[in-house]
Write an enzyme that holds these catalytic residues in place. Sequence first.
Site, PDB file in Angstrom:
ATOM      1  N   LYS A 148       4.255   9.071   8.628  1.00 48.56           N
ATOM      2  CA  LYS A 148       3.999   8.458   9.938  1.00 48.56           C
ATOM      3  C   LYS A 148       4.953   8.957  11.039  1.00 48.56           C
ATOM      4  O   LYS A 148       4.762  10.054  11.526  1.00 48.56           O
ATOM      5  CB  LYS A 148       3.956   6.939   9.807  1.00 48.56           C
ATOM      6  CG  LYS A 148       2.805   6.503   8.860  1.00 48.56           C
ATOM      7  CD  LYS A 148       2.396   5.040   8.949  1.00 48.56           C
ATOM      8  CE  LYS A 148       1.075   4.807   8.260  1.00 48.56           C
ATOM      9  NZ  LYS A 148       1.144   4.335   6.883  1.00 48.56           N
ATOM     10  N   ASP A 178       9.492   2.942  -0.410  1.00 47.87           N
ATOM     11  CA  ASP A 178       8.472   3.597   0.408  1.00 47.87           C
ATOM     12  C   ASP A 178       8.707   3.211   1.869  1.00 47.87           C
ATOM     13  O   ASP A 178       8.422   2.090   2.282  1.00 47.87           O
ATOM     14  CB  ASP A 178       7.080   3.161  -0.077  1.00 47.87           C
ATOM     15  CG  ASP A 178       5.953   3.832   0.691  1.00 47.87           C
ATOM     16  OD1 ASP A 178       6.226   4.535   1.687  1.00 47.87           O
ATOM     17  OD2 ASP A 178       4.785   3.647   0.290  1.00 47.87           O
ATOM     18  N   TYR A 205       0.860  -1.185   0.000  1.00 48.65           N
ATOM     19  CA  TYR A 205       0.000   0.000   0.000  1.00 48.65           C
ATOM     20  C   TYR A 205       0.894   1.231   0.000  1.00 48.65           C
ATOM     21  O   TYR A 205       1.834   1.320   0.777  1.00 48.65           O
ATOM     22  CB  TYR A 205      -0.894  -0.002   1.244  1.00 48.65           C
ATOM     23  CG  TYR A 205      -1.796   1.217   1.341  1.00 48.65           C
ATOM     24  CD1 TYR A 205      -2.834   1.418   0.430  1.00 48.65           C
ATOM     25  CD2 TYR A 205      -1.614   2.162   2.345  1.00 48.65           C
ATOM     26  CE1 TYR A 205      -3.663   2.523   0.519  1.00 48.65           C
ATOM     27  CE2 TYR A 205      -2.448   3.272   2.451  1.00 48.65           C
ATOM     28  CZ  TYR A 205      -3.470   3.449   1.536  1.00 48.65           C
ATOM     29  OH  TYR A 205      -4.289   4.552   1.639  1.00 48.65           O
TER      30      TYR A 205
HETATM   31  C1  PLP Z   1       0.520   4.762   5.553  1.00 51.45           C
HETATM   32  C2  PLP Z   1       1.258   4.512   4.315  1.00 51.45           C
HETATM   33  C3  PLP Z   1       1.145   5.354   3.197  1.00 51.45           C
HETATM   34  C4  PLP Z   1       0.122   6.461   3.111  1.00 51.45           C
HETATM   35  O1  PLP Z   1       0.336   7.449   4.060  1.00 51.45           O
HETATM   36  P1  PLP Z   1      -0.889   8.442   4.431  1.00 51.45           P
HETATM   37  O2  PLP Z   1      -0.252   9.433   5.348  1.00 51.45           O
HETATM   38  O3  PLP Z   1      -1.931   7.590   5.074  1.00 51.45           O
HETATM   39  O4  PLP Z   1      -1.360   9.045   3.165  1.00 51.45           O
HETATM   40  C5  PLP Z   1       1.981   5.138   2.122  1.00 51.45           C
HETATM   41  N1  PLP Z   1       2.882   4.134   2.130  1.00 51.45           N
HETATM   42  C6  PLP Z   1       3.012   3.297   3.175  1.00 51.45           C
HETATM   43  C7  PLP Z   1       4.042   2.229   3.142  1.00 51.45           C
HETATM   44  C8  PLP Z   1       2.199   3.450   4.302  1.00 51.45           C
HETATM   45  O5  PLP Z   1       2.319   2.585   5.318  1.00 51.45           O
END
Ligand code: PLP
Length: 443
Positions: free
Chosen positions: A280, A248, A153
């Site tokens: 995060k 990511d 994701y």
């Molecule tokens: C949470 C998450 C996102 C998206 O971040 P948001 O602040 O919710 O838009 C993207 N990539 C990874 C790996 C994530 O865990």
Amino acid sequence: MTSTPTSQTVRDRASAALLERARDVIPGGVNSPVRAFRAVGGTPRFIASASGPWLTDVDGNRYVDLICSWGPMILGHAHPDVLAAVQAAAVKGFSFGTPSENEVALAEEIVSRVAPLEQVRLVNSGTEATMSALRLARGATGRSAVVKFAGCYHGHVDPLLAAAGSGVATFALPDSAGVPASAAHETIVLPYNDIAALEAAFAEHGDRIACVITEASPGNMGVVPPAPGFTNALRRITTEYGALLISDEVMTGFRCSSAGWFGLEGEPEGGAPDLFTFGKVMGGGFPTAAFGGRADLMAQLAPDGPVYQAGTLSGNPVATAAGLATLRGCTPEVYARLDVVAHTIADAASAALAGHGVPHTVQWAGSMFSVFFTEGPVRNYQDAKAQDTAAFGRFFHSMLDSGVHLPPSSFEAWFVSASHDDAAVEHVLSALPAAAAAAAAAH
Ligand SMILES: *Cc1c(COP(=O)(O)O)cnc(C)c1O
């Protein structure tokens, strides 16, 4: 309305009333779908306040928090140092729309931790970070196709919501209504940890592929670390075909180690990923995220380069103060505590489930872990989908009734904080046997 099994000690009346009110004005009553408890049933708990490892809901129930806002609350809720930084920033104004020093300090803090980073740009969410990194990769390579892995994701970015797709190098179908086929058509979805599938996709489409985006160590299908050699293969193949590699680290960044997953796994053979994304933890609970990489690539961004990217609230002075205080608070002692807490809880959960004959496996990325309700190993999304979600639902609600708030889905990591003291850990351990028994009784 379905309702959670309730006991004398755990009630959800005020939460249920709020959910009903919320449903009138907010779709599904929530501002992010997983919060609606659809995977586990019952009433999501509306939280009134949080401190350290504890959540207190609007009915006055207390829970040991194992969501930690999906990662950001690594120091615990309302940590005194972060609170002081936020208060000090807020009295000086909330947003300027002009540059300010906090932005520079946060960028310096991030760049100093992750060796390959030379520059970062601050944005407001992980979604924005991956969306912008993708645009930059496309702009820099002049190509349009992207490779992502099923079960990873990257936020709700149109071309990255395509998670469906069957077989090797199948151009994906959109996973959400409203994503045009043209957006998903540029996305190639591959099974994670499958080097042969990656090689086949590049052999067929290599000259069209701008980048591979991967979770540094996936956490959004549960924790599925890269198999030995997989990250090296990503680097080798992307380099061979002139595509960029985007790591990511929105979830893993500053959590798996002070330099994220990169700090644990080290630099792949053949060189570091070209771009990284963060979110995060680096916002400490406020909306701040970032993407970054080598200076020559980042120079492609406006105002120096042709790739446009912007944000009214990007680098917000209060959010960057929270992020800075959080990162500075992430000391070696903090990471050591995360390790102890995570291992104590995971070992006890595994023992409890084993004691009741519930098939499960625990997987790790540093101190990040998840408990899969299936026999392992879980190497990809296909494996993760073999989980017994009904058993997890029973387990989840038993824990909730005992005052432990797990992520309301079996496809998520369990997040701990350095504020999880012995009392909080003990509380989790005492809840596990009944939850394991409930899971065993699911069928
Ligand atoms: C949470 C998450 C996102 C998206 O971040 P948001 O602040 O919710 O838009 C993207 N990539 C990874 C790996 C994530 O865990």
